[in-house]
Design a protein around this motif. Structure first.
Motif, mmCIF file in Angstrom:
data_model
loop_
_atom_site.group_PDB
_atom_site.id
_atom_site.type_symbol
_atom_site.label_atom_id
_atom_site.label_comp_id
_atom_site.label_asym_id
_atom_site.label_seq_id
_atom_site.Cartn_x
_atom_site.Cartn_y
_atom_site.Cartn_z
ATOM 1 N N PHE A 78 0.440 -1.181 -0.068
ATOM 2 C CA PHE A 78 0.160 0.267 -0.163
ATOM 3 C C PHE A 78 0.883 1.295 0.085
ATOM 4 O O PHE A 78 0.295 1.715 -0.926
ATOM 5 N N ASP A 79 2.164 1.150 0.511
ATOM 6 C CA ASP A 79 2.804 2.392 0.681
ATOM 7 C C ASP A 79 3.480 2.662 -0.570
ATOM 8 O O ASP A 79 3.848 3.903 -1.651
ATOM 9 N N GLN A 80 3.359 1.317 -1.790
ATOM 10 C CA GLN A 80 3.856 1.816 -2.977
ATOM 11 C C GLN A 80 3.346 2.379 -3.619
ATOM 12 O O GLN A 80 2.921 3.477 -4.294
ATOM 13 N N LEU A 81 1.883 2.249 -3.610
ATOM 14 C CA LEU A 81 0.890 3.417 -4.255
ATOM 15 C C LEU A 81 0.589 4.175 -3.749
ATOM 16 O O LEU A 81 0.657 4.654 -4.790
ATOM 17 N N LEU A 82 0.871 4.355 -2.952
ATOM 18 C CA LEU A 82 0.958 6.291 -2.281
ATOM 19 C C LEU A 82 1.203 6.903 -2.489
ATOM 20 O O LEU A 82 1.538 7.774 -3.681
ATOM 21 N N ALA A 83 2.814 6.204 -3.009
ATOM 22 C CA ALA A 83 4.326 6.655 -3.403
ATOM 23 C C ALA A 83 3.796 7.035 -4.891
ATOM 24 O O ALA A 83 4.416 7.513 -6.228
#
Length: 760
Positions: free
Chosen positions: A664-669
């Motif tokens: 999810f952190d990668q999706l945010l970025a």
């Protein structure tokens, strides 16, 4: 009123006779000129006498009696030039009024010019052209490129592109998908498509619009009737002043000059032109007004009543919340329900499928589907048994999850409906559907107060707790819940005498209240077909803020009408005084009166150019607004995943939680942060230029800073997590940041969408 063609012919005869007579006088043949002027004035005199007789038969005092007296008096006094000049003045005034009326009603009557006359019915492999009246409910029709949608119906092809600008005033073509509703009157702006008729031609949207336009064309506004009452005293004053001028000077020519400048009074011309201009301006904005009386009612209104469903709210179920049983993903709950609901025609199933399509979820084709009407469906999706429906239907032989009681309490308190989803013998989640408040509702109510509405009351048949929640959210002054149609009528009956009220509803269930109100307003497509009987105004665009624009345009049009009356009558009275004093000969008086008529009508036509209510003189292009909205829709799956992860992160095993958080952190970025940064760098400066001021986007830019801060903090915490030794305090901080991001992003998206809607 006579047609523009007839009035133009009378004008041409009179003007031609005047010109040719002038040539005869110049060549030394005045007797032939007098004869020609007499003959040229006779058609105008005939129409004047006809109008006077028609008014007397209807027991009305017409201002045209002054024109008749003036022309006859000029003949008796041997003032042949004055007679033809008065005839030219009268004919040009009539032609000018006809032209102005046609110009003022151009946008409104353009609707009728687009009326379909036939349809193409598909019978097997054959395509047959039939009369519009021959279309029956259930017929399969083909709408060719450039053709007008003949009747209301459902799209049968995969998609359809429609130009509804004539109906709604919206210039951007709209896309309709398979199963979507079509309104008659839209134009196919894309490839040919198939549709299925759900109404006959007589009961379709366009037929209701046509009845409204015809009613508007034949109606007479109160201000127009007021002009007739003015004639009761203006005619005697004019005749009296002419008699005084004759007696004081001993010259009947002065009396003739007085009558010339009093004929015809701009009062009769300017008022209907201004009001029809206002109605036409409204039609250009997707606001169809039944007649001048309705326009004046809008201009005087101070009290407003709303039906809740379909007016303050969208009138259709929308997905509000997804509840997932750990560790199931929320999007999987929605995908499972939508896959099974694809084969159902129920309105709730349609809402679930639409929500899945908005999130671009891949749906599977169900098999072995069995539907219990009013309860739910069971079937097989991807080889697994699935049940979707009411809690009692789904949990008939399955245990209810622990979150069920809390979820149902929340749904009940907000007036929504709960749809449970079971897969492979276990309840995996539930969907909360409700009729949501329109995006533009709060803004529309602020605009209505801005244009003079002082009290707003919401009327609804819903429970008081549900009504209170909606009323508090939008900011109405009074809430009346649990009302049946008789209760709504009683509420309208409490309005004091002399106060004009507006009732806004959907034009079907609220028909009695719409008919009883001072001005009944029907919302959108659902109101258009029924409103010709009950409502006075139809908002063809399903947006409440158009009502504020209608009130604004009505007030401006009425103000312009009164200005034209004061301007025209004031100048006529001054000219009459000059003529009585001997400073204005009949011929020059006729020319001056013509100028007065032109000035009064030109002022009335300003109602066509009244600008709608806007926060800015410049507009955000509709294509840009749609693109920005589409970008938000693309981020909906990310928001759903954020909400699901926040709910489940503490209950997930560390070896599942850490990879899920990192993904999810990668999706945010990759998606969210670049989107917000692009908004800040490119969109906000453009919007700020439209709004004006020093820094109108400061508050929304500040929200971006908070989103970036939370995203960085989440990234730091997630990178520090190690599945083998996850700290509970760190996971709780992660959950707190996830909930914070979820709340701020949903609020931020709503604020942006309302702003873009305001400017588009």
């Amino acid at each position: 009123m006579r047609s523009l063609t007839v009035n133009a012919c009378v004008l041409a005869i009179a003007a031609g006779s005047l010109l040719m007579g002038a040539i005869l006088v110049w060549t030394g043949r005045p007797h032939f000129a007098h004869l020609l002027w007499t003959l040229g004035a006779l058609p105008a005199l005939g129409f004047v006498l006809y109008d006077v007789a028609y008014s007397l038969v209807r027991r009305k005092a017409g201002i045209d009696v002054l024109a008749a007296v003036a022309i006859v008096g000029a003949f008796l006094l041997g003032e042949y030039l004055s007679a033809i000049a008065i005839a030219v003045m009268f004919a040009s005034g009539q032609a000018l009024e006809s032209f102005a009326q046609a110009r003022a009603g151009r946008e409104m009557f353009a609707l009728l010019a687009r009326a379909p006359h036939n349809a193409y019915r598909m019978e097997g492999d054959a395509l047959i052209c039939i009369d519009l009246d021959a279309v029956r409910i259930g017929d399969r029709l083909l709408v060719r490129a450039g053709d007008t949608v003949p009747v209301d119906g459902l799209v049968q092809s995969s998609s359809a592109t429609l130009d509804e600008s004539v109906l709604t005033g919206e210039s951007v073509p709209v896309e309709r998908r398979q199963g979507d509703m079509l309104r008659s009157g839209g134009v196919n702006a894309g490839a040919p498509f198939e549709m299925r008729a759900v109404e006959t031609a007589q009961r379709s949207t366009f037929a209701g619009i046509a009845r409204l336009v015809e009613s508007a064309r034949t109606s007479r506004a109160p201000a127009s009737r007021l002009a007739d009452r003015y004639a009761l005293w203006f005619v005697p004053i004019s005749l009296g002043l002419a008699a005084i001028a004759w007696l004081a000077s001993g010259s009947p020519v002065r009396a003739l000059a007085v009558l010339v400048v009093a004929t015809p009074c701009p009062l009769i011309l300017a008022v209907p032109v201004a009001l029809v201009s206002g109605m036409s301006n409204c039609a250009r904005r997707g606001i169809l007004i039944k007649g001048g009386a309705a326009l004046e009612g809008l201009a005087r209104a101070k009290v407003l009543f709303f039906d809740k469903t379909g007016t303050l709210t969208g009138g259709q179920a929308r997905l509000v919340q997804i509840q997932a049983d750990a560790p199931v993903d929320k999007l999987e709950v929605l995908r499972t329900a939508a896959s099974l609901d694809q084969v159902s025609a129920h309105i709730t199933a349609s809402a679930i499928v639409s929500a899945a399509r908005e999130r671009s979820l891949r749906l599977s084709l169900p098999t072995e589907v069995i539907e219990e009407p009013g309860a739910g469906l069971s079937g097989t999706v991807d080889g697994v048994s699935v049940r979707v429906g009411t809690p009692d239907f789904v949990c008939r032989s399955l245990p209810r999850p622990g979150w069920s009681a809390t979820f149902l309490a929340t749904v009940g308190g907000e007036g929504g409906s709960a749809v449970y989803v079971a897969k492979d013998g276990k309840v995996i989640g539930a969907l909360h559907l409700a009729d949501q408040i329109r995006v533009e509702t709060s803004r529309a109510l602020r605009m209505l107060r801005q244009v003079g509405i002082v009290h707003m009351t919401m009327l609804t048949g819903d429970r008081s707790d549900v009504a209170a929640a909606i009323g508090a959210a939008v900011g109405v002054d009074e809430i009346r819940a649990g009302l049946d149609p008789a209760g709504k009528l009683a509420a309208l009956g409490e309005v004091p005498d002399g106060v004009t009220s507006i009732m806004v509803g959907d034009g079907v269930n609220d028909a009695p209240a719409l008919a009883a109100a001072g001005v009944g307003v029907a919302m959108g497509a659902r109101g258009a077909a029924a409103s010709s009987e009950a409502a006075d105004v139809v908002l063809l665009v399903d947006r409440l803020d158009r009502l504020a624009e209608a009130v604004h345009l009505a007030k401006a049009s009425r103000r312009i009408a009164m200005q034209s009356v004061a301007l025209g009558m004031g100048m006529s009275l001054v000219a009459m005084a000059l003529a009585a004093a001997g400073y204005l000969a009949p011929v020059y008086g006729a020319a001056l009166q013509e100028v007065i008529d032109v000035i009064a009508i030109a002022n009335s036509l300003r109602a066509l150019r009244v600008a709608p209510l806007r926060v800015s003189r410049r507009r955000l292009p509709a294509e840009q607004a749609l693109r920005l909205r589409a970008e938000h829709e693309e981020l909906l799956p990310l928001l759903d995943r954020l909400s699901s992860l926040a709910d489940q992160v503490l209950a997930m095993p560390p070896e599942q939680a850490v990879p899920a958080l990192r993904q999810f952190d990668q999706l945010l970025a990759e998606k969210l942060v670049p989107h917000e940064a692009a908004d800040d760098a490119r969109v906000y400066p453009m919007v700020a230029g439209l709004l004006g001021g020093d820094d109108p986007m400061a508050s929304l830019s500040r929200t971006h800073r908070e989103i970036f801060t939370l995203a960085r903090r989440l990234h730091g915490l997630v990178q520090a997590l190690v599945p083998a030794s996850v700290d509970e305090a760190a996971m709780r901080e992660v959950q707190r940041i996830l909930y914070g991001l979820d709340a701020i992003l949903r609020l931020h998206f709503a604020q942006e969408e309302e702003l873009y809607l305001t400017l588009s």
